[in-house]
Design a protein around this motif. Sequence first.
Motif, PDB file in Angstrom:
ATOM      1  N   ARG A   6     -16.459   2.149 -14.535  1.00 18.79           N
ATOM      2  CA  ARG A   6     -16.651   2.918 -15.753  1.00 18.79           C
ATOM      3  C   ARG A   6     -17.227   4.286 -15.377  1.00 18.79           C
ATOM      4  O   ARG A   6     -18.054   4.372 -14.470  1.00 18.79           O
ATOM      5  CB  ARG A   6     -17.693   2.139 -16.546  1.00 18.79           C
ATOM      6  CG  ARG A   6     -17.784   2.309 -17.989  1.00 18.79           C
ATOM      7  CD  ARG A   6     -18.817   1.284 -18.493  1.00 18.79           C
ATOM      8  NE  ARG A   6     -18.187   0.022 -18.868  1.00 18.79           N
ATOM      9  CZ  ARG A   6     -17.753  -0.245 -20.103  1.00 18.79           C
ATOM     10  NH1 ARG A   6     -17.904   0.641 -21.066  1.00 18.79           N
ATOM     11  NH2 ARG A   6     -17.185  -1.404 -20.368  1.00 18.79           N
ATOM     12  N   ALA A   7     -16.824   5.336 -16.053  1.00 20.44           N
ATOM     13  CA  ALA A   7     -17.443   6.638 -15.819  1.00 20.44           C
ATOM     14  C   ALA A   7     -18.848   6.626 -16.398  1.00 20.44           C
ATOM     15  O   ALA A   7     -19.060   6.068 -17.480  1.00 20.44           O
ATOM     16  CB  ALA A   7     -16.614   7.742 -16.462  1.00 20.44           C
ATOM     17  N   GLY A   9     -22.283   7.942 -18.320  1.00 17.99           N
ATOM     18  CA  GLY A   9     -22.457   8.794 -19.507  1.00 17.99           C
ATOM     19  C   GLY A   9     -22.082   8.093 -20.795  1.00 17.99           C
ATOM     20  O   GLY A   9     -22.006   8.717 -21.849  1.00 17.99           O
ATOM     21  N   GLY A  10     -21.798   6.764 -20.693  1.00 22.03           N
ATOM     22  CA  GLY A  10     -21.515   6.013 -21.918  1.00 22.03           C
ATOM     23  C   GLY A  10     -20.048   5.978 -22.299  1.00 22.03           C
ATOM     24  O   GLY A  10     -19.709   5.612 -23.426  1.00 22.03           O
ATOM     25  N   PHE A  11     -19.166   6.337 -21.367  1.00 18.80           N
ATOM     26  CA  PHE A  11     -17.738   6.372 -21.677  1.00 18.80           C
ATOM     27  C   PHE A  11     -17.125   4.970 -21.630  1.00 18.80           C
ATOM     28  O   PHE A  11     -17.514   4.151 -20.806  1.00 18.80           O
ATOM     29  CB  PHE A  11     -17.017   7.322 -20.713  1.00 18.80           C
ATOM     30  CG  PHE A  11     -17.329   8.743 -21.012  1.00 18.80           C
ATOM     31  CD1 PHE A  11     -16.501   9.488 -21.822  1.00 18.80           C
ATOM     32  CD2 PHE A  11     -18.501   9.324 -20.538  1.00 18.80           C
ATOM     33  CE1 PHE A  11     -16.809  10.801 -22.146  1.00 18.80           C
ATOM     34  CE2 PHE A  11     -18.830  10.636 -20.854  1.00 18.80           C
ATOM     35  CZ  PHE A  11     -17.981  11.367 -21.654  1.00 18.80           C
ATOM     36  N   PRO A  12     -16.168   4.714 -22.514  1.00 17.41           N
ATOM     37  CA  PRO A  12     -15.653   3.356 -22.705  1.00 17.41           C
ATOM     38  C   PRO A  12     -14.501   2.984 -21.768  1.00 17.41           C
ATOM     39  O   PRO A  12     -13.921   3.839 -21.090  1.00 17.41           O
ATOM     40  CB  PRO A  12     -15.147   3.400 -24.143  1.00 17.41           C
ATOM     41  CG  PRO A  12     -14.718   4.811 -24.334  1.00 17.41           C
ATOM     42  CD  PRO A  12     -15.662   5.651 -23.514  1.00 17.41           C
ATOM     43  N   SER A  34     -12.144  11.186 -19.368  1.00 14.78           N
ATOM     44  CA  SER A  34     -13.164  10.369 -18.694  1.00 14.78           C
ATOM     45  C   SER A  34     -13.227   8.941 -19.261  1.00 14.78           C
ATOM     46  O   SER A  34     -14.246   8.269 -19.140  1.00 14.78           O
ATOM     47  CB  SER A  34     -14.543  11.043 -18.771  1.00 14.78           C
ATOM     48  OG  SER A  34     -15.349  10.640 -17.697  1.00 14.78           O
ATOM     49  N   ILE A  35     -12.134   8.527 -19.850  1.00 12.26           N
ATOM     50  CA  ILE A  35     -12.021   7.158 -20.349  1.00 12.26           C
ATOM     51  C   ILE A  35     -11.410   6.306 -19.226  1.00 12.26           C
ATOM     52  O   ILE A  35     -10.479   6.743 -18.558  1.00 12.26           O
ATOM     53  CB  ILE A  35     -11.116   7.136 -21.599  1.00 12.26           C
ATOM     54  CG1 ILE A  35     -11.818   7.847 -22.753  1.00 12.26           C
ATOM     55  CG2 ILE A  35     -10.710   5.713 -21.976  1.00 12.26           C
ATOM     56  CD1 ILE A  35     -10.883   8.264 -23.870  1.00 12.26           C
ATOM     57  N   LEU A 305      -9.955   4.196 -29.938  1.00  9.05           N
ATOM     58  CA  LEU A 305     -11.409   4.289 -29.723  1.00  9.05           C
ATOM     59  C   LEU A 305     -12.127   4.829 -30.958  1.00  9.05           C
ATOM     60  O   LEU A 305     -13.346   5.022 -30.941  1.00  9.05           O
ATOM     61  CB  LEU A 305     -11.706   5.192 -28.525  1.00  9.05           C
ATOM     62  CG  LEU A 305     -11.427   4.568 -27.161  1.00  9.05           C
ATOM     63  CD1 LEU A 305     -11.399   5.638 -26.077  1.00  9.05           C
ATOM     64  CD2 LEU A 305     -12.479   3.504 -26.840  1.00  9.05           C
TER      65      LEU A 305
ATOM     66  N   ARG B  24      -9.666  14.461  -7.879  1.00 10.38           N
ATOM     67  CA  ARG B  24      -9.466  13.737  -9.143  1.00 10.38           C
ATOM     68  C   ARG B  24      -8.423  14.415 -10.022  1.00 10.38           C
ATOM     69  O   ARG B  24      -7.556  13.757 -10.597  1.00 10.38           O
ATOM     70  CB  ARG B  24     -10.802  13.671  -9.896  1.00 10.38           C
ATOM     71  CG  ARG B  24     -10.736  12.994 -11.268  1.00 10.38           C
ATOM     72  CD  ARG B  24     -12.088  13.114 -11.969  1.00 10.38           C
ATOM     73  NE  ARG B  24     -12.059  12.658 -13.342  1.00 10.38           N
ATOM     74  CZ  ARG B  24     -12.476  11.465 -13.763  1.00 10.38           C
ATOM     75  NH1 ARG B  24     -12.948  10.588 -12.911  1.00 10.38           N
ATOM     76  NH2 ARG B  24     -12.412  11.136 -15.037  1.00 10.38           N
ATOM     77  N   LEU B  50     -12.805   6.966  -9.074  1.00  6.95           N
ATOM     78  CA  LEU B  50     -12.766   6.266 -10.368  1.00  6.95           C
ATOM     79  C   LEU B  50     -11.352   6.194 -10.938  1.00  6.95           C
ATOM     80  O   LEU B  50     -11.081   5.371 -11.807  1.00  6.95           O
ATOM     81  CB  LEU B  50     -13.679   6.973 -11.385  1.00  6.95           C
ATOM     82  CG  LEU B  50     -15.185   6.946 -11.095  1.00  6.95           C
ATOM     83  CD1 LEU B  50     -15.934   7.700 -12.188  1.00  6.95           C
ATOM     84  CD2 LEU B  50     -15.693   5.507 -11.006  1.00  6.95           C
ATOM     85  N   GLU B 330     -28.384  12.217 -20.323  1.00  2.00           N
ATOM     86  CA  GLU B 330     -27.400  11.543 -19.467  1.00  2.00           C
ATOM     87  C   GLU B 330     -26.257  10.933 -20.261  1.00  2.00           C
ATOM     88  O   GLU B 330     -25.174  10.708 -19.741  1.00  2.00           O
ATOM     89  CB  GLU B 330     -28.079  10.435 -18.647  1.00  2.00           C
ATOM     90  CG  GLU B 330     -28.863  11.008 -17.485  1.00  2.00           C
ATOM     91  CD  GLU B 330     -29.591   9.941 -16.697  1.00  2.00           C
ATOM     92  OE1 GLU B 330     -29.129   8.791 -16.683  1.00  2.00           O
ATOM     93  OE2 GLU B 330     -30.639  10.274 -16.107  1.00  2.00           O
ATOM     94  N   LEU B 332     -23.369  11.146 -22.572  1.00  2.00           N
ATOM     95  CA  LEU B 332     -22.511  12.268 -22.925  1.00  2.00           C
ATOM     96  C   LEU B 332     -21.503  11.890 -24.016  1.00  2.00           C
ATOM     97  O   LEU B 332     -21.017  12.746 -24.761  1.00  2.00           O
ATOM     98  CB  LEU B 332     -21.750  12.707 -21.665  1.00  2.00           C
ATOM     99  CG  LEU B 332     -21.117  14.092 -21.657  1.00  2.00           C
ATOM    100  CD1 LEU B 332     -22.144  15.182 -21.863  1.00  2.00           C
ATOM    101  CD2 LEU B 332     -20.371  14.317 -20.333  1.00  2.00           C
TER     102      LEU B 332
END
Lengths: 391, 391
Positions: A6-7, A9-12, A34-35, A305, B24, B50, B330, B332
């Motif tokens: 997972r990236a 920063g809270g990305f899904p 960044s998903i 999302l 990337r 990633l 942190e 995002l």
Amino acid sequence: MTAPKRAPGGFPVVGIIGGGQLARMCQPAAENLSITLSVLAESPDAAAALVIPSAPVGSHLDVDEVLAFARDCDVVTFDHEHVPAPVLHALVEAGVPVHPKPEALVYAQDKLAMRERLTELGIPCPAWAQVHDTVELAAFGDLHGWPVVLKTPRGGYDGKGVRVVDSATEAQDWFDRGEPLLAEAKVPFTRELAVLAARSPSGQAAVWPVVQTVQTDGICTEVLAPAPGLDPDLQAQIAQAALRLAGELDITGVFAVEVFEVPGVAGGPPSYVVNELAMRPHNSGHWTMDGSVTSQFEQHLRAVLDLPLGEVAPRAPWTVMGNVLGGADEELYSTYRHLLARDPGLKVHLYGKAVRPGRKIGHVNVYGDDLDQLRARAQHAADYLEGTVRQ
Amino acid sequence: MTAPKRAPGGFPVVGIIGGGQLARMCQPAAENLSITLSVLAESPDAAAALVIPSAPVGSHLDVDEVLAFARDCDVVTFDHEHVPAPVLHALVEAGVPVHPKPEALVYAQDKLAMRERLTELGIPCPAWAQVHDTVELAAFGDLHGWPVVLKTPRGGYDGKGVRVVDSATEAQDWFDRGEPLLAEAKVPFTRELAVLAARSPSGQAAVWPVVQTVQTDGICTEVLAPAPGLDPDLQAQIAQAALRLAGELDITGVFAVEVFEVPGVAGGPPSYVVNELAMRPHNSGHWTMDGSVTSQFEQHLRAVLDLPLGEVAPRAPWTVMGNVLGGADEELYSTYRHLLARDPGLKVHLYGKAVRPGRKIGHVNVYGDDLDQLRARAQHAADYLEGTVRQ
């Protein structure tokens, strides 16, 4: 099963059931946003498995495999419409957000259910009936005229599951399978059109311009975006029908409505009837990858999302998509090299699939001001990659 | 090391040493072109690791690891310019096609070598000298004026390895390291410009329009493409210098030349001097991802594979790139969700990196007709993601 990376920063993580080209083409959009994607792939060399780090192999028919796959995903969506209802419901019961939802997806899985619902909503369809045997089919044909378009309600795509019959007895073999069929009147259409739209769980929706699709042997081979010379009222009617359907059926994600343009009666305005409904990114929307501010793949990820949808404006007066079918030559790279030299503005999208005659292995997009030139470029590129022209 | 999965049809594998954001951002282009990437990554969670299935972890300083990595690649290129010459030469001796070649790369690795070669070629540079101690620096400053720009010949980036000194004694600590330094006269420039170009091993070359770059604390924060109000003669001179450099230095792949625009003397036309040279896709070229027919990442892959280069025309009158730096927060994803709602036409490119204050974690592109509006949108998006504006 290893959890997808997972990236930070809270990305899904978006899980996609099926590792075909539609899943594959979500990956560039996911990377930019960044998903993280994870695909439940048919094999380790599925189109999407070649480009997505998390691609466990498993079957969309196996409820345990699907549930295990979904455990690491924030939302689950689909590369195709073939996931059976019990598997879909098991996901929902396990608390996994699934988009589109099973209650909506049924209208893309079952053409009888689709016709019934559209008719209830007053959305124009060809005359149709559920037919159980040659007697019912004969009655339908005698009433609405021959030939009749006969469809298997489930599992058809790219012209499969559809035939045109001149008499009821011709269809005996399909009735012998013991399932009811969908009979439709053959519509005297001018051309085929499609509208692509997206809707999010919050109810935000966006519609791209209506496009013209050109089908060859049941396979979409060319898309002209927007549909040239389309009556503005008809464009508005079709777009409104898509939005209304999205709301009424509670569709989430990207979907496409394929329609026939029907000539006006006695010089009146043209009209339309709905042909098919697809609840996923669609071949008729591949032009958006280079021709629209937001591609259908980016939009699908945003929609499932429940992120705000992106702008759907075209980026050029015309964009033309040409599907690339496999030809006789398995070696594609040297052909492609020559093609890139010939047309430096061509946007090539290949699916990483082995070449087999007639198999969809990619598409090309071109955009600009001169529609005829663009069509010639796209057609040449497709023919050249297929090997049907040599220079 | 597991071999990367190759697309069928004869398509190649491009190895990239270094798993940062430049590697990337090659992946979306590679996916469309059916080219497989493999990155030698610094860690399993490097930006490129990633999103790229083949991302073995290893050091670019270790010749055995690099050679083992290269064994499965058809060509090797770079995410950064820090691979030491002996490692580069070992690759070449092992028969691996390396682009850019070590003989070219040295001019991006060593600023003294770059200044020497450019001066030989008659390409405009600031007055410069190699200085070994404060006495030599004092002599340079007294001749060309203070302050002087002092650079470490190797290893600098994003403002690191560069300082502006008002006297020779200020630089004593850098001389204490025992390496010679590069002294440059401080050029009274109007603004900073950059030109991005690509050249293939066959010698085909293409140059994007010259852009204006805005630097804040040594980091590129904004790019305006093309450079507004640029004198057409100066545009041509800078583009020609890039092409000439590419040929003379035998550069292969995408490269960038950063220049200062110098005001004309006594009402004469403006001129330029070269500031820096980068031999890889470059921050000043991120606008091409949404603003040009061919992005710098697609072009780099085409160039290093000796495929025909793509068209470099801009797709809109103006494209503005804004770099996104990390802020205090942190998390995002929720910020990004709000931003997508505010600006549906914004093209977001995030690098999958953990947020740290001041770290480059992504960029945004916007394009259209009104440069001032575009600058305001890009600036707002960058500030909002950094957390320095809250609405």
